[in-house]
Write a protein that holds these residues in place. Sequence first.
Motif, mmCIF file in Angstrom:
data_model
loop_
_atom_site.group_PDB
_atom_site.id
_atom_site.type_symbol
_atom_site.label_atom_id
_atom_site.label_comp_id
_atom_site.label_asym_id
_atom_site.label_seq_id
_atom_site.Cartn_x
_atom_site.Cartn_y
_atom_site.Cartn_z
ATOM 1 N N TYR A 68 -31.203 -30.715 14.225
ATOM 2 C CA TYR A 68 -30.577 -30.181 15.127
ATOM 3 C C TYR A 68 -29.401 -30.800 15.684
ATOM 4 O O TYR A 68 -28.417 -29.942 16.184
ATOM 5 C CB TYR A 68 -31.539 -29.630 16.449
ATOM 6 N N ILE A 118 -26.898 -29.315 13.453
ATOM 7 C CA ILE A 118 -26.597 -27.961 13.772
ATOM 8 C C ILE A 118 -25.530 -27.973 15.107
ATOM 9 O O ILE A 118 -24.647 -27.309 15.310
ATOM 10 C CB ILE A 118 -27.636 -27.118 14.531
ATOM 11 N N ALA A 119 -25.928 -29.072 16.176
ATOM 12 C CA ALA A 119 -25.175 -29.123 17.510
ATOM 13 C C ALA A 119 -23.723 -29.612 17.197
ATOM 14 O O ALA A 119 -22.680 -29.378 17.934
ATOM 15 C CB ALA A 119 -25.996 -29.865 18.397
ATOM 16 N N ALA A 140 -17.289 -25.002 12.699
ATOM 17 C CA ALA A 140 -17.403 -23.907 11.780
ATOM 18 C C ALA A 140 -17.295 -23.966 10.495
ATOM 19 O O ALA A 140 -16.365 -24.692 9.878
ATOM 20 C CB ALA A 140 -16.797 -22.485 12.387
ATOM 21 N N THR A 156 -19.880 -21.251 15.708
ATOM 22 C CA THR A 156 -20.232 -22.550 14.825
ATOM 23 C C THR A 156 -21.894 -22.448 15.042
ATOM 24 O O THR A 156 -22.475 -21.686 15.635
ATOM 25 C CB THR A 156 -19.884 -23.853 15.756
ATOM 26 N N PRO A 157 -22.384 -23.661 14.076
ATOM 27 C CA PRO A 157 -23.731 -23.514 13.930
ATOM 28 C C PRO A 157 -24.459 -23.632 15.663
ATOM 29 O O PRO A 157 -25.298 -22.788 15.632
ATOM 30 C CB PRO A 157 -24.002 -24.652 13.050
ATOM 31 N N LYS A 158 -23.889 -24.371 16.089
ATOM 32 C CA LYS A 158 -24.473 -24.791 17.441
ATOM 33 C C LYS A 158 -24.395 -23.400 18.309
ATOM 34 O O LYS A 158 -25.538 -22.974 18.860
ATOM 35 C CB LYS A 158 -23.664 -25.734 18.400
ATOM 36 N N PHE A 182 -26.911 -20.597 16.553
ATOM 37 C CA PHE A 182 -28.273 -20.850 17.002
ATOM 38 C C PHE A 182 -28.547 -20.517 18.402
ATOM 39 O O PHE A 182 -29.643 -19.726 18.672
ATOM 40 C CB PHE A 182 -28.603 -22.404 16.465
#
Lengths: 146, 286, 668
Positions: A138, A141-142, A146, B209-211, B214
Amino acid sequence: MNETNRFEPRIIAYVCNWCTYLGADLAGTNRLEYPANVRIIRFPCTGRIDFNLIVKAFEAGADAVLVSGCHPGDCHYTAGNYHARRRWMLFRQLLDTLGIDLNRIHFTWISAAEGRKWAQVVTGITEQTRQMGPYTAYREIARASA
Amino acid sequence: MIVDQLRELCARLLSEGTAQVVIGYGQAAPGKPAYPVFIRRAEDADQLVWNDQCMTNLAATLKRREVKALGKPAVIVKGCDERALIMLAKESQIVRANIYVIGVECNGAGRPAMAKCASCDVHVPRWTDTVIRETESQAAAVRTTPSSARYADLEAFMRKTPEARLAFWRAEFGRCVKCYACRQVCPLCYCERCIADKNRPCVIDTSATPKGNFAWHITRAFHLAARCAGCDECARACPAHIDLRLLNLALAAAAEDHFGWRAGMDPEAEPPAGAYSLKDKEDFIG
Amino acid sequence: MARIGVFTCWCGENVARHVDIEKVTETVAQMPGVRCSINYKYMCSDPGQAQIRDKIQSERLTGLVVASCSPHMHLKTFRKAAQTAGLNPYLVEMANIREHCSWVHHNREEATAKALDLIRMSVEKVKRDHELVPIRVPLTRRALVIGGGVAGIQAALDIADAGHEVALVEREPSIGGKMAGLSETFPTLDCSQCILTPRMVEVGQHPNIKLYTYSEVESVEGYVGNFKITIRQKARYVDMVKCTGCGDCWNSCPIKKNLSEFDCGMGFRKAIYIPFPQAVPARPVIDRLACTRLKRGTGCGLCEKKCQAKAINFADEDKLVVEQAGAVIVATGYKLYNIAKEQDNAQLSGYGEYGYGKYKDVIDALQFERLVSASGPTGGEIKRPSDGKIPQSVVFIKCVGSRDNAKGLAYCSKICCMYTAKHTMLYKHKTPGGEAHVFYMDIRAGGKAYDEFVRRAIEQDGAKYYRGRVSKITEENGKLIVRGADTLAGAPVTIEADMVVLAVAMRPADGVHALAQKLNVGYDEFGFLSESHPKLRPVETNAAGVFICGACHAPKDIPEAVAQASAAAGKTLVMFGREELTREPEIARINEQTCAACYTCVRGCPYTAIERAETLTPKGVHVKYTARVNEGLCMGCGTCVALCPSKSAELEGFTEQQIYSMVESLMT
């Protein structure tokens, strides 16, 4: 790994004011030592704790999240914990489907009298998370752009 | 022919004043998805079409201010759309008595039929003012499909490891451009200000963005927990073809498993959202 | 710009031993928005508080963080200090670096790092606190008491004597409750009616008490200080004003064979009746199901003909009356466990083996009270129900239903040990030569002069006590064969009895759950109402302004019920003594502009504090529907915030912005 280099997990605990917060106070009063990895954020009631906060904790780099409140029947507000319980029943399913590690999200009922349980729960979660290592999935992810 | 009956009914409702607007399907070109039309004059009734391209869930139009401004609506629904309509009534977004509901029998929409149609058990709407059925139809109004059929895709997906699932979603959400089409077409996303647009504080990172992605997709799916009526419009609208259906299925399966609840199946049933039971399961709570 | 003051406390050695206070103070001083960072040995002491007050003024602080102990310990202290110095008390936060840090983490480095995190979070939080003022709530200095038994009577009289108006609602045609039907009371053996009926008369005549008998609470609206209670006055068919209570009507009524509720089915009453001669009000009521005229719509009417006051009104109907009250006292009392087979609860199974309902001479304790009572159906002579003979041998069985997990009631009914001892004494006094046998599990006689009383029953009056249970009762040749065990002797016991009295469990009265839901009061697994705190708030409930007393809370005897009733009255009077009511302002608010009116919060709120509302223009034109928080009811749990998808609900003191900034402050 030696003692000084070991991984120290970051754990965010969302707790209710009337049971678990007081349980943690009692652990203090009884001088029950436990790992210093947990950061408590106090809410009036588990009913107030939204699922977005769990996401937020992971975005902030938490390696594990603990949500804890009053045992069923003990809620200071009579039913907030029941609402919370139902929320987590569903939310866990969503996270599981997303492949988010459920071993990093913990729910407990800890009463104001359960100082010992608080110390044990925090110790247990810290140890378990330390074994699992940082929640890099995670964190990536955070952090990724992009 | 259903379409003839629809046009005739539409003309009658408008000329008699039962409805001020009939919300139905119009067709741009043969073989292309039908789009919503808002018929306000009886003489325009022949704009209505009915074919296997009528996938859009017209219940979603009811939340729009510009549609509300048109006066009392009559709306055409398939069985699956009707589930959304029931949820809208449950959530005080519509008053059933102020809407004329035209149910149409549907035995599959889309070419090929949408994924949801395979396990459909509401071919004929039941909560309507009028139902139009295929004249030769012998199909039972309600067919029971086993829940295993409904959730087969989910179950297959869940056989992957958690790591593989996360990798899958990272790839899926990686394509998300935050266009919010999934939100716009959802009949139950009717908030006046979506939480994704709230910036003090910013609950969901607005960047694609992924953040941010999600956070958005978790929120979208969970805000529909035990509410999503399973029309799959979000998945159909997604330009990036993100498999949003899978997330909706996961929560639908959880709601059915825990509460015996399927959103919009029974207008009388009390929704589990905002409620609780002393018997709720807590085997996950230490 | 935020100007935050952070005050770190050593707590003597308590914090300082494991947290590097100097390092904390220096690091905190660098945190954004922090204007001053100081430390002191004891922040809660007078000099400590003085430093805080000085800094608030000299540095013109906009917020305060005290890093010391638990907010449960001293938040109020520091809020007060802030207020004294002119800072809004809700701009104070605490960082718990003692209980949650120095006392539990002894590695100095780790504890110091954690203390810094805790303070950092509090600084971020306090920056986003809002100035709040306690919510003022208007106060109606009138009380509503529900239940006219001894507890309700006591509470009503106490409040009325203090000069406030009381509305007393009683479901039965007369007040008096269970106590009015008792014979004599333990441990003094004074006559129950002799001590109760004067109190009943006082209620009936009190200028401050408005009595609603034969009435029930229909609905409750409002909140502490401002309840609006709708009361259903059931059709009595007798005009309470015209009626003089002369008795011509019930003396003339030909419908005689109705089982008397007051006599627990041991005697009969007419179709028009007063439950007992000392009833308050002494006005009759017509039993709608028994009266020929009311059943058929025609005929009879003898009472109407006899009534010179023209008080009979066959066309009477239920009436709804609205009462305003600032406080509500619930005193709905108890009923007895039904020992027959039929039960209202699937977890209870009854005591079929004791033959209650099958054998006429197996009766329950309240029925026995009526048999012994001088005003009872036998005029106080103990005659057994089957044939009117005086029983020469009576078996008393305790703990029937109580302390019996298998039958569903785990609790002790508390009063049975005492009244059974009393029953044996009354029986022995009235029946020379009679035998009283008692089967018991334990003798629980805690209370002033209680154990002495039980000893008297055994030693002076010769009641025979067997420690053991009765397994079965059968009837043979007019005798009840009671088979049990004497576990102390280690032998089975069989007694041929003429009558058996069962000391059955106390249960909350019927309908109390519906009432509890109307009042938002919790109840336990047995249905007894829940107090707010078992030790420190025994008559308060979690619903502000609602108090409980008597057996609706738990089994209890008369003195305890009366004491609790006076306590509930006292709490009510404390409230009425205030200039105005204020409530904590840390409650929920709805942003009506963004609310989509899905009303999930309305369904979820544990206090029904959120209402469906409408936003109107100043000219009254509809703009939109919305949810709205009733400030008088909201307790600030924040359940609505989590339920609200658009986050149109916010909880003061725990806003989304505050929580997010706290979490984000942990990011490194």
